[in-house]
Design a protein around this motif. Structure first.
Motif, mmCIF file in Angstrom:
data_model
loop_
_atom_site.group_PDB
_atom_site.id
_atom_site.type_symbol
_atom_site.label_atom_id
_atom_site.label_comp_id
_atom_site.label_asym_id
_atom_site.label_seq_id
_atom_site.Cartn_x
_atom_site.Cartn_y
_atom_site.Cartn_z
ATOM 1 N N LYS A 10 -8.522 62.592 -59.090
ATOM 2 C CA LYS A 10 -7.784 62.163 -60.291
ATOM 3 C C LYS A 10 -8.506 61.022 -61.025
ATOM 4 O O LYS A 10 -9.400 60.372 -60.460
ATOM 5 C CB LYS A 10 -6.373 61.743 -59.885
ATOM 6 C CG LYS A 10 -5.527 62.903 -59.360
ATOM 7 C CD LYS A 10 -4.083 62.455 -59.141
ATOM 8 C CE LYS A 10 -3.234 63.601 -58.626
ATOM 9 N NZ LYS A 10 -1.814 63.214 -58.510
ATOM 10 N N TYR A 50 0.995 70.497 -65.022
ATOM 11 C CA TYR A 50 2.140 69.973 -64.266
ATOM 12 C C TYR A 50 3.479 70.469 -64.815
ATOM 13 O O TYR A 50 4.508 69.819 -64.590
ATOM 14 C CB TYR A 50 2.112 68.440 -64.265
ATOM 15 C CG TYR A 50 1.169 67.846 -63.235
ATOM 16 C CD1 TYR A 50 1.353 68.064 -61.873
ATOM 17 C CD2 TYR A 50 0.098 67.034 -63.620
ATOM 18 C CE1 TYR A 50 0.511 67.505 -60.923
ATOM 19 C CE2 TYR A 50 -0.760 66.474 -62.678
ATOM 20 C CZ TYR A 50 -0.546 66.706 -61.328
ATOM 21 O OH TYR A 50 -1.372 66.153 -60.388
ATOM 22 N N HIS A 53 6.805 70.184 -63.109
ATOM 23 C CA HIS A 53 7.462 68.870 -62.981
ATOM 24 C C HIS A 53 8.070 68.375 -64.298
ATOM 25 O O HIS A 53 8.420 67.207 -64.419
ATOM 26 C CB HIS A 53 6.447 67.822 -62.493
ATOM 27 C CG HIS A 53 5.948 68.054 -61.105
ATOM 28 N ND1 HIS A 53 6.780 68.206 -60.020
ATOM 29 C CD2 HIS A 53 4.680 68.167 -60.616
ATOM 30 C CE1 HIS A 53 6.060 68.392 -58.918
ATOM 31 N NE2 HIS A 53 4.791 68.387 -59.254
ATOM 32 N N PHE A 58 9.143 61.163 -64.007
ATOM 33 C CA PHE A 58 7.777 60.648 -64.060
ATOM 34 C C PHE A 58 6.826 61.553 -64.853
ATOM 35 O O PHE A 58 5.630 61.276 -64.945
ATOM 36 C CB PHE A 58 7.229 60.409 -62.644
ATOM 37 C CG PHE A 58 7.277 61.614 -61.733
ATOM 38 C CD1 PHE A 58 6.321 62.615 -61.805
ATOM 39 C CD2 PHE A 58 8.287 61.738 -60.783
ATOM 40 C CE1 PHE A 58 6.355 63.712 -60.965
ATOM 41 C CE2 PHE A 58 8.337 62.840 -59.931
ATOM 42 C CZ PHE A 58 7.366 63.834 -60.022
ATOM 43 N N LEU A 62 3.035 60.602 -65.724
ATOM 44 C CA LEU A 62 2.046 61.353 -64.929
ATOM 45 C C LEU A 62 1.041 62.067 -65.843
ATOM 46 O O LEU A 62 -0.179 62.003 -65.617
ATOM 47 C CB LEU A 62 2.761 62.380 -64.046
ATOM 48 C CG LEU A 62 1.871 63.417 -63.353
ATOM 49 C CD1 LEU A 62 0.926 62.767 -62.348
ATOM 50 C CD2 LEU A 62 2.735 64.479 -62.660
ATOM 51 N N THR A 92 2.182 61.866 -50.617
ATOM 52 C CA THR A 92 2.045 61.578 -52.050
ATOM 53 C C THR A 92 2.023 60.073 -52.314
ATOM 54 O O THR A 92 1.228 59.574 -53.113
ATOM 55 C CB THR A 92 3.225 62.215 -52.825
ATOM 56 O OG1 THR A 92 3.254 63.609 -52.517
ATOM 57 C CG2 THR A 92 3.088 62.027 -54.323
ATOM 58 N N ARG A 103 -5.401 59.369 -49.261
ATOM 59 C CA ARG A 103 -4.523 58.533 -50.100
ATOM 60 C C ARG A 103 -4.280 57.163 -49.471
ATOM 61 O O ARG A 103 -4.165 56.159 -50.183
ATOM 62 C CB ARG A 103 -3.221 59.267 -50.379
ATOM 63 C CG ARG A 103 -3.414 60.381 -51.435
ATOM 64 C CD ARG A 103 -2.232 61.272 -51.488
ATOM 65 N NE ARG A 103 -2.249 62.188 -52.628
ATOM 66 C CZ ARG A 103 -1.510 63.280 -52.678
ATOM 67 N NH1 ARG A 103 -0.708 63.602 -51.667
ATOM 68 N NH2 ARG A 103 -1.555 64.062 -53.734
ATOM 69 N N ILE A 110 2.036 55.720 -56.050
ATOM 70 C CA ILE A 110 2.534 57.097 -55.933
ATOM 71 C C ILE A 110 2.041 57.961 -57.091
ATOM 72 O O ILE A 110 1.836 59.156 -56.925
ATOM 73 C CB ILE A 110 4.071 57.126 -55.806
ATOM 74 C CG1 ILE A 110 4.564 58.508 -55.377
ATOM 75 C CG2 ILE A 110 4.746 56.688 -57.092
ATOM 76 C CD1 ILE A 110 6.019 58.554 -54.943
ATOM 77 N N GLU A 111 1.838 57.370 -58.271
ATOM 78 C CA GLU A 111 1.320 58.143 -59.408
ATOM 79 C C GLU A 111 -0.207 58.199 -59.389
ATOM 80 O O GLU A 111 -0.796 59.288 -59.440
ATOM 81 C CB GLU A 111 1.784 57.531 -60.732
ATOM 82 C CG GLU A 111 1.247 58.287 -61.943
ATOM 83 C CD GLU A 111 1.843 57.772 -63.226
ATOM 84 O OE1 GLU A 111 2.967 58.185 -63.551
ATOM 85 O OE2 GLU A 111 1.193 56.930 -63.880
ATOM 86 N N ASN A 113 -2.618 58.418 -57.350
ATOM 87 C CA ASN A 113 -2.781 58.658 -55.907
ATOM 88 C C ASN A 113 -4.066 59.411 -55.558
ATOM 89 O O ASN A 113 -4.120 60.129 -54.563
ATOM 90 C CB ASN A 113 -1.524 59.326 -55.334
ATOM 91 C CG ASN A 113 -1.258 60.693 -55.940
ATOM 92 O OD1 ASN A 113 -1.931 61.102 -56.875
ATOM 93 N ND2 ASN A 113 -0.277 61.395 -55.405
ATOM 94 N N HIS A 116 -5.219 65.439 -55.800
ATOM 95 C CA HIS A 116 -4.155 66.450 -55.868
ATOM 96 C C HIS A 116 -4.565 67.634 -55.007
ATOM 97 O O HIS A 116 -5.762 67.927 -54.881
ATOM 98 C CB HIS A 116 -3.967 66.934 -57.314
ATOM 99 C CG HIS A 116 -3.120 68.165 -57.421
ATOM 100 N ND1 HIS A 116 -1.743 68.108 -57.442
ATOM 101 C CD2 HIS A 116 -3.453 69.475 -57.465
ATOM 102 C CE1 HIS A 116 -1.273 69.352 -57.502
ATOM 103 N NE2 HIS A 116 -2.290 70.201 -57.515
HETATM 104 P P1 CMP Z 1 0.434 65.456 -57.053
HETATM 105 O O1 CMP Z 1 0.225 65.846 -55.641
HETATM 106 O O2 CMP Z 1 -0.637 65.682 -58.038
HETATM 107 O O3 CMP Z 1 1.775 66.176 -57.590
HETATM 108 C C1 CMP Z 1 2.577 65.647 -58.610
HETATM 109 C C2 CMP Z 1 2.204 64.240 -58.947
HETATM 110 O O4 CMP Z 1 3.241 63.510 -59.571
HETATM 111 C C3 CMP Z 1 1.934 63.458 -57.680
HETATM 112 O O5 CMP Z 1 0.758 63.886 -57.070
HETATM 113 C C4 CMP Z 1 1.935 62.046 -58.203
HETATM 114 O O6 CMP Z 1 0.734 61.727 -58.897
HETATM 115 C C5 CMP Z 1 3.079 62.147 -59.208
HETATM 116 N N1 CMP Z 1 4.350 61.709 -58.638
HETATM 117 C C6 CMP Z 1 5.095 62.293 -57.692
HETATM 118 N N2 CMP Z 1 6.220 61.606 -57.440
HETATM 119 C C7 CMP Z 1 6.185 60.549 -58.267
HETATM 120 C C8 CMP Z 1 7.063 59.456 -58.488
HETATM 121 N N3 CMP Z 1 8.205 59.332 -57.804
HETATM 122 N N4 CMP Z 1 6.716 58.568 -59.409
HETATM 123 C C9 CMP Z 1 5.557 58.706 -60.111
HETATM 124 N N5 CMP Z 1 4.682 59.729 -59.944
HETATM 125 C C10 CMP Z 1 4.986 60.616 -59.018
#
Ligand code: CMP
Length: 139
Positions: A10, A50, A53, A58, A62, A92, A103, A110-111, A113, A116
């Motif tokens: 990322k 994405y 989602h 988020f 994201l 995550t 990670r 968490i964002e 991270n 993926h």
């Molecule tokens: P990824 O595995 O790419 O899948 C979805 C992405 O959303 C995740 O990694 C994070 O980068 C992001 N993500 C997931 N949960 C949260 C959260 N609670 N707050 C912010 N970003 C998140």
């Protein structure tokens, strides 16, 4: 059974010059890199990737993050590649990731991270097809 998964280094990790270390880990863990490309996603391309989602709180943040700079997309191949890559990445949220995971070592939040990985065979098929044409993946 040999399987393929879509991995992304990322923008947070690319910006901190961690791509080499992450690719080294990919190879050390026994994955074959079947395809790899540097991408700079537009906001719309990040939203498409994405889309699953889109209702999440988020989603806007994201997708802005994923469009904020270069990333590296890869198709990794190994027996049980989907589960194996998710296990190498760790949880995550880096605060919950086990020691020795990517990670835990490299993620900022968490964002932001670092990496993926696809979470199931159907999402792997969608995600690989999002970035790579079938003719790029012929054995
Ligand atoms: P990824 O595995 O790419 O899948 C979805 C992405 O959303 C995740 O990694 C994070 O980068 C992001 N993500 C997931 N949960 C949260 C959260 N609670 N707050 C912010 N970003 C998140």
């Amino acid at each position: 059974m040999t399987e393929r998964t879509l991995a992304i280094i990322k923008p947070d990790a690319v910006a901190r010059h961690l791509a080499g270390a992450i690719i080294q880990r990919v190879e050390a863990d026994g994955f074959a890199i079947r395809a790899m490309r540097r991408v700079e996603l537009s906001q719309a391309q990040a939203e498409g990737f994405y889309a699953v989602h889109r209702e999440r709180p988020f989603f806007a943040s994201l997708t802005r993050f994923m469009a904020s700079g270069p990333a590296i997309v890869m198709v990794l191949e190994a027996p049980d590649a989907i589960r194996k890559w998710r296990s190498a990445m760790g949880a995550t949220d880096p605060a919950r990731a086990d020691a020795g995971t990517i990670r835990k070592q490299f993620a900022e939040s968490i964002e932001r991270n670092a990496t993926h990985g696809s979470d199931a065979p159907d999402t792997a098929a969608f995600e690989i097809g999002y970035f790579f044409a079938g003719c790029e993946l012929v054995p």
